[in-house]
Design a protein around this motif. Structure first.
Motif, PDB file in Angstrom:
ATOM      1  N   GLU A  20       0.836  -1.211   0.000  1.00  0.00           N
ATOM      2  CA  GLU A  20       0.000   0.000   0.000  1.00  0.00           C
ATOM      3  C   GLU A  20       0.868   1.259   0.000  1.00  0.00           C
ATOM      4  O   GLU A  20       0.577   2.226  -0.706  1.00  0.00           O
ATOM      5  CB  GLU A  20      -0.928  -0.010   1.213  1.00  0.00           C
ATOM      6  CG  GLU A  20      -1.873   1.180   1.267  1.00  0.00           C
ATOM      7  CD  GLU A  20      -2.793   1.130   2.467  1.00  0.00           C
ATOM      8  OE1 GLU A  20      -3.756   1.930   2.509  1.00  0.00           O
ATOM      9  OE2 GLU A  20      -2.564   0.299   3.376  1.00  0.00           O
ATOM     10  N   GLY A  39      -2.990  -0.277  -5.330  1.00  0.00           N
ATOM     11  CA  GLY A  39      -4.383  -0.221  -4.911  1.00  0.00           C
ATOM     12  C   GLY A  39      -4.963  -1.607  -4.699  1.00  0.00           C
ATOM     13  O   GLY A  39      -4.561  -2.577  -5.350  1.00  0.00           O
ATOM     14  N   HIS A  40      -5.929  -1.700  -3.804  1.00  0.00           N
ATOM     15  CA  HIS A  40      -6.509  -3.003  -3.460  1.00  0.00           C
ATOM     16  C   HIS A  40      -7.475  -3.477  -4.541  1.00  0.00           C
ATOM     17  O   HIS A  40      -8.289  -2.711  -5.046  1.00  0.00           O
ATOM     18  CB  HIS A  40      -7.251  -2.914  -2.122  1.00  0.00           C
ATOM     19  CG  HIS A  40      -7.911  -4.200  -1.734  1.00  0.00           C
ATOM     20  ND1 HIS A  40      -7.205  -5.289  -1.281  1.00  0.00           N
ATOM     21  CD2 HIS A  40      -9.215  -4.596  -1.752  1.00  0.00           C
ATOM     22  CE1 HIS A  40      -8.025  -6.277  -1.024  1.00  0.00           C
ATOM     23  NE2 HIS A  40      -9.251  -5.888  -1.301  1.00  0.00           N
ATOM     24  N   ARG A  94      -2.819  -4.670  -5.518  1.00  0.00           N
ATOM     25  CA  ARG A  94      -2.458  -5.627  -4.467  1.00  0.00           C
ATOM     26  C   ARG A  94      -3.708  -6.409  -4.085  1.00  0.00           C
ATOM     27  O   ARG A  94      -4.839  -5.928  -4.254  1.00  0.00           O
ATOM     28  CB  ARG A  94      -1.896  -4.915  -3.228  1.00  0.00           C
ATOM     29  CG  ARG A  94      -2.919  -4.155  -2.414  1.00  0.00           C
ATOM     30  CD  ARG A  94      -2.311  -3.486  -1.186  1.00  0.00           C
ATOM     31  NE  ARG A  94      -3.326  -2.997  -0.269  1.00  0.00           N
ATOM     32  CZ  ARG A  94      -3.963  -1.851  -0.374  1.00  0.00           C
ATOM     33  NH1 ARG A  94      -3.685  -1.025  -1.381  1.00  0.00           N
ATOM     34  NH2 ARG A  94      -4.881  -1.491   0.509  1.00  0.00           N
TER      35      ARG A  94
END
Length: 438
Positions: A51, A56-57, A124
């Protein structure tokens, strides 16, 4: 008679058979309090390193069309040929529980045109993945991973960043007993000639039929064979690192230079292949010798042709997958517990219904200020409630009885020192927070 089949009378005087209890599926680890605190700390620490680097998730589907993995991961891999959980859904479509994360991320980038928002696309993810393997220490049928993918830039500095993010996560956990092994698997210019050279070498070996079939699909996979007899036969095999194209060799040199600049130590391993077919150029693995046979704790590499293979544009990519389960084991091997197993910071002990109503309100106010709080429920007495408070790991207990209510105070007990003092009910929230910060 076992507890699972014990007979007990029902209200009508008959006998009722107690059903056998269920158990978790074989090869599936469970993380229960208080040990689960270590699992969440490791997962969040690894994800936090990604992060901070701008990844970004992305939340991926747990299952996908089987063809995604057959095409993207590679027909010759053990993952596709032996280990996938594949089944037909109610629409008679073949679907597979995800065995790895990269193919799903690339599919999502293509489907949602994320590459149009700027390159590289940096993502991620974290969660469970599924492989049907023989369960053993460090090898599970449901494994937990944290991964990153950076798609759209063929830049050695990006390869180094991906590796450094993983390294930072391990260092943030306090791990020291691991090493980074790295090599290059070349590109489309040098791979065909090396493939022919390796096949010529393999043709002179006495290999079993299954190994020859694998070699016909992807001869590099034989370099990854763990059987001692195959390893011995492959001792003099040509190594791809010695036949890199000029572009691949320069890319590899630049990656190592960036790692040197970043202070990330590495060990060359020219025999590394990894278990997936899509890798090109940079390929790496983090190894911890404290884990025995299952020593890998994470790895990854570059996959320059995967995007096009899955129907997208000709964009390169690089990423890693880190095993949370194995990283937890690595922490245990080094005696590291950089996390708290306490469920809460404050535990409320109400003595009576009126006291409970007041403590429920105080607990809600503390939670609103970011404090973790639990209460004793079910009308338990002081002794039992305090035992529960101790087991919770709380630093302080709030003890409130009828006399306290009459005097407008509540007992604030330090569960480490055993000291207790009375604080005003109206200012209890601020007093607790100040005590926690002291």
């Amino acid at each position: 008679m076992s507890a699972a089949t014990e007979q007990r009378p029902d209200p009508d005087g008959g006998k009722v058979r107690r059903p056998d209890p269920f158990a978790a599926p074989k090869g599936i680890p469970e993380y229960l309090p208080p040990e689960s605190a270590g699992f969440t700390h490791v997962r969040d620490t690894l994800a936090g390193a990604a992060e901070r680097a701008g990844y970004g998730h992305i939340e991926l589907p747990v299952f996908e069309e089987t063809g995604l993995y057959a095409r993207g991961v590679g027909e010759s891999t053990d993952v596709v040929s032996k280990e996938m959980y594949t089944f037909a859904d109610r629409g008679d479509r073949s679907v597979t529980l995800r065995p790895e994360g990269t193919a799903g991320v690339v599919r999502s980038v293509i489907e949602h045109n994320l590459d149009k928002q700027g390159l590289p696309v940096k993502l991620r993810y974290a969660g469970p993945f599924f492989r049907y393997e023989r369960p053993q220490a460090g090898r599970y049928r449901q494994l937990q991973q944290v991964g990153v993918e950076a798609i759209g830039a063929d830049d050695p500095a990006l390869d180094a960043e991906v590796i450094a993010v993983a390294d930072e996560g391990f260092k943030a956990l306090g791990l020291t007993g691991y090493r980074l092994e790295i090599t290059s698997l070349g590109d489309a210019e040098c791979r065909p000639a090396y493939r022919e050279l390796l096949q010529q070498f393999l043709a002179g070996l006495d290999l079993d039929e299954a190994t020859r079939e694998r070699a016909a699909i992807n001869p590099l996979r034989v370099l990854d064979d763990k059987r001692p007899e195959v390893r011995a036969a492959m001792a003099d095999a040509p190594l791809l690192i010695d036949y890199l194209s000029e572009a691949s060799a320069e890319h590899h040199r630049a990656v190592l230079e960036h790692l040197d600049d970043l202070g990330v130590a590495y060990t060359p391993n020219p025999r590394m292949v990894r278990g997936l077919d899509y890798y090109t150029k940079t390929t790496f693995e983090f190894v911890h010798d404290g884990l025995g046979a299952q020593s890998g704790i994470g790895g990854g590499g570059r996959y320059d042709g995967l995007m096009a293979t899955l129907g997208g544009p000709e964009l390169s990519g690089v990423g890693f997958g880190i095993g949370v389960d194995r990283t937890v084991m690595a922490c245990a091997a080094e005696g590291l517990t950089p996390w708290s197993t306490a469920r809460v910071e404050v535990f409320g002990v109400p003595l009576g219904d009126t006291a409970r109503r007041r403590l429920v309100v105080i607990a809600a106010a503390l939670r609103a200020r970011g404090v973790r709080v639990d209460l004793s429920y079910g009308g338990r007495g002081l002794k039992g409630a305090m035992k529960t408070a101790d087991r919770s790991g709380a630093r302080f207990a709030l003890v409130l009885g009828e006399r306290d209510l009459e005097s407008g105070t509540v007992g604030l007990k330090d569960l480490l020192s055993g000291e207790q003092r009375a604080v005003g009910l109206d200012g209890a929230v601020d007093e607790v927070i100040a005590s926690l910060q002291a």
